[in-house]
Design a protein around this motif. Sequence first.
Motif, mmCIF file in Angstrom:
data_model
loop_
_atom_site.group_PDB
_atom_site.id
_atom_site.type_symbol
_atom_site.label_atom_id
_atom_site.label_comp_id
_atom_site.label_asym_id
_atom_site.label_seq_id
_atom_site.Cartn_x
_atom_site.Cartn_y
_atom_site.Cartn_z
ATOM 1 N N ILE A 155 18.583 -16.649 10.630
ATOM 2 C CA ILE A 155 18.128 -16.177 9.317
ATOM 3 C C ILE A 155 17.527 -14.798 9.481
ATOM 4 O O ILE A 155 16.704 -14.572 10.373
ATOM 5 N N GLN A 156 17.922 -13.873 8.615
ATOM 6 C CA GLN A 156 17.413 -12.511 8.695
ATOM 7 C C GLN A 156 16.946 -12.048 7.320
ATOM 8 O O GLN A 156 17.662 -12.202 6.328
ATOM 9 N N TYR A 157 15.736 -11.497 7.269
ATOM 10 C CA TYR A 157 15.247 -10.884 6.041
ATOM 11 C C TYR A 157 15.821 -9.479 5.932
ATOM 12 O O TYR A 157 15.771 -8.707 6.886
ATOM 13 N N GLU A 158 16.367 -9.162 4.765
ATOM 14 C CA GLU A 158 17.016 -7.873 4.549
ATOM 15 C C GLU A 158 15.989 -6.740 4.599
ATOM 16 O O GLU A 158 14.797 -6.928 4.320
ATOM 17 N N LEU A 159 16.471 -5.545 4.923
ATOM 18 C CA LEU A 159 15.585 -4.385 5.035
ATOM 19 C C LEU A 159 15.078 -3.921 3.675
ATOM 20 O O LEU A 159 13.921 -3.517 3.545
ATOM 21 N N PHE A 160 15.921 -3.989 2.635
ATOM 22 C CA PHE A 160 15.562 -3.423 1.328
ATOM 23 C C PHE A 160 15.373 -4.509 0.274
ATOM 24 O O PHE A 160 16.029 -5.554 0.303
ATOM 25 N N ASN A 161 14.478 -4.221 -0.653
ATOM 26 C CA ASN A 161 14.272 -5.052 -1.837
ATOM 27 C C ASN A 161 14.046 -4.135 -3.028
ATOM 28 O O ASN A 161 13.503 -3.033 -2.890
ATOM 29 N N VAL A 162 14.474 -4.562 -4.197
ATOM 30 C CA VAL A 162 14.252 -3.805 -5.438
ATOM 31 C C VAL A 162 13.812 -4.782 -6.517
ATOM 32 O O VAL A 162 14.403 -5.862 -6.666
ATOM 33 N N SER A 163 12.774 -4.404 -7.259
ATOM 34 C CA SER A 163 12.231 -5.272 -8.303
ATOM 35 C C SER A 163 12.116 -4.523 -9.621
ATOM 36 O O SER A 163 11.800 -3.325 -9.650
ATOM 37 N N LEU A 164 12.364 -5.236 -10.706
ATOM 38 C CA LEU A 164 12.009 -4.755 -12.039
ATOM 39 C C LEU A 164 10.528 -5.034 -12.227
ATOM 40 O O LEU A 164 10.068 -6.161 -12.023
ATOM 41 N N THR A 165 9.762 -4.012 -12.591
ATOM 42 C CA THR A 165 8.309 -4.140 -12.689
ATOM 43 C C THR A 165 7.835 -3.991 -14.122
ATOM 44 O O THR A 165 8.176 -3.021 -14.803
ATOM 45 N N LEU A 166 7.044 -4.953 -14.570
ATOM 46 C CA LEU A 166 6.437 -4.930 -15.905
ATOM 47 C C LEU A 166 4.950 -5.183 -15.754
ATOM 48 O O LEU A 166 4.525 -6.020 -14.940
ATOM 49 N N GLY A 167 4.142 -4.471 -16.548
ATOM 50 C CA GLY A 167 2.705 -4.661 -16.458
ATOM 51 C C GLY A 167 1.989 -4.282 -17.736
ATOM 52 O O GLY A 167 2.524 -3.558 -18.582
ATOM 53 N N ALA A 168 0.768 -4.764 -17.874
ATOM 54 C CA ALA A 168 -0.068 -4.437 -19.030
ATOM 55 C C ALA A 168 -1.523 -4.631 -18.630
ATOM 56 O O ALA A 168 -1.832 -5.443 -17.741
ATOM 57 N N GLY A 169 -2.409 -3.871 -19.261
ATOM 58 C CA GLY A 169 -3.817 -4.009 -18.938
ATOM 59 C C GLY A 169 -4.675 -3.020 -19.696
ATOM 60 O O GLY A 169 -4.263 -2.493 -20.745
ATOM 61 N N LEU A 170 -5.844 -2.744 -19.166
ATOM 62 C CA LEU A 170 -6.779 -1.834 -19.823
ATOM 63 C C LEU A 170 -7.467 -0.955 -18.798
ATOM 64 O O LEU A 170 -7.538 -1.277 -17.621
ATOM 65 N N GLU A 171 -7.972 0.163 -19.304
ATOM 66 C CA GLU A 171 -8.785 1.081 -18.504
ATOM 67 C C GLU A 171 -10.135 1.258 -19.188
ATOM 68 O O GLU A 171 -10.200 1.389 -20.416
ATOM 69 N N TYR A 172 -11.187 1.276 -18.403
ATOM 70 C CA TYR A 172 -12.527 1.527 -18.917
ATOM 71 C C TYR A 172 -13.036 2.822 -18.313
ATOM 72 O O TYR A 172 -13.122 2.965 -17.090
ATOM 73 N N SER A 173 -13.359 3.783 -19.175
ATOM 74 C CA SER A 173 -13.796 5.096 -18.720
ATOM 75 C C SER A 173 -15.271 5.054 -18.326
ATOM 76 O O SER A 173 -16.144 4.848 -19.167
ATOM 77 N N MET A 174 -15.531 5.253 -17.033
ATOM 78 C CA MET A 174 -16.902 5.260 -16.538
ATOM 79 C C MET A 174 -17.507 6.654 -16.561
ATOM 80 O O MET A 174 -18.723 6.815 -16.660
ATOM 81 N N ALA A 175 -16.662 7.671 -16.429
ATOM 82 C CA ALA A 175 -17.088 9.065 -16.465
ATOM 83 C C ALA A 175 -15.910 9.885 -16.959
ATOM 84 O O ALA A 175 -14.840 9.357 -17.248
#
Length: 224
Positions: free
Chosen positions: A163-183
Amino acid sequence: MKKIILSVGIFCLVITTMRAQEFRFGLTASPVFDWLRVEGDKSENIGTKVGFQYGLLFDQTIGSVERYAFSTGLIINYANSGITYSDSLLGVPFTTEWDAKTQYIEIPLTVRLRTNEINYISYYGQFGVTPGICIKARGDYSVDGEVVYSDINFRDKDNESGIQYELFNVSLTLGAGLEYSMAENTSIMAGIFFQNGFANVIDDDIDDNSSTLKQFGIRLGVLF
């Protein structure tokens, strides 16, 4: 180690070529849940495991609108995965299993869209692709619950398990969140993300499988 140092050097070189007012630089750490989607008649994923990501973030403003940015970085991704294979030999059933700890160097290529800031808080959505290079894959190989080979290098095509793990991987990336401004130039961020791998990450001579890596995590970070 040489690959990591080279990747960091290239990333820093890119940053120094940009004007300071056009980008934001940050640090991130993310607990993640890992699992494999396995397409095969005799194989299945052994379950969801816990992994971890950490690294650098970099947002490059798109045009003159600061709320839109090309978001990239340099991420070290520790992902854990494994597969169970069931079959029979001369009428005697048997089960093999391998459990691997993998390490990827990833450079996300995404677009991040932010809302206007309200009461120091802005919200964001993110989408794109994340290519990665597997620099480490080690683990155990078992037959009928008994470890036959331990601490195998699954990146070595001639390892005992086949068994061999391949050298390359590619993913579709989705994200969501928030930012809080401290300065004025410092924000903390928190959000969730999903990396939907669509490249086969395992090459095996046991079954004609297609195994893709899925990850769901919590993105924590600081942006400057």
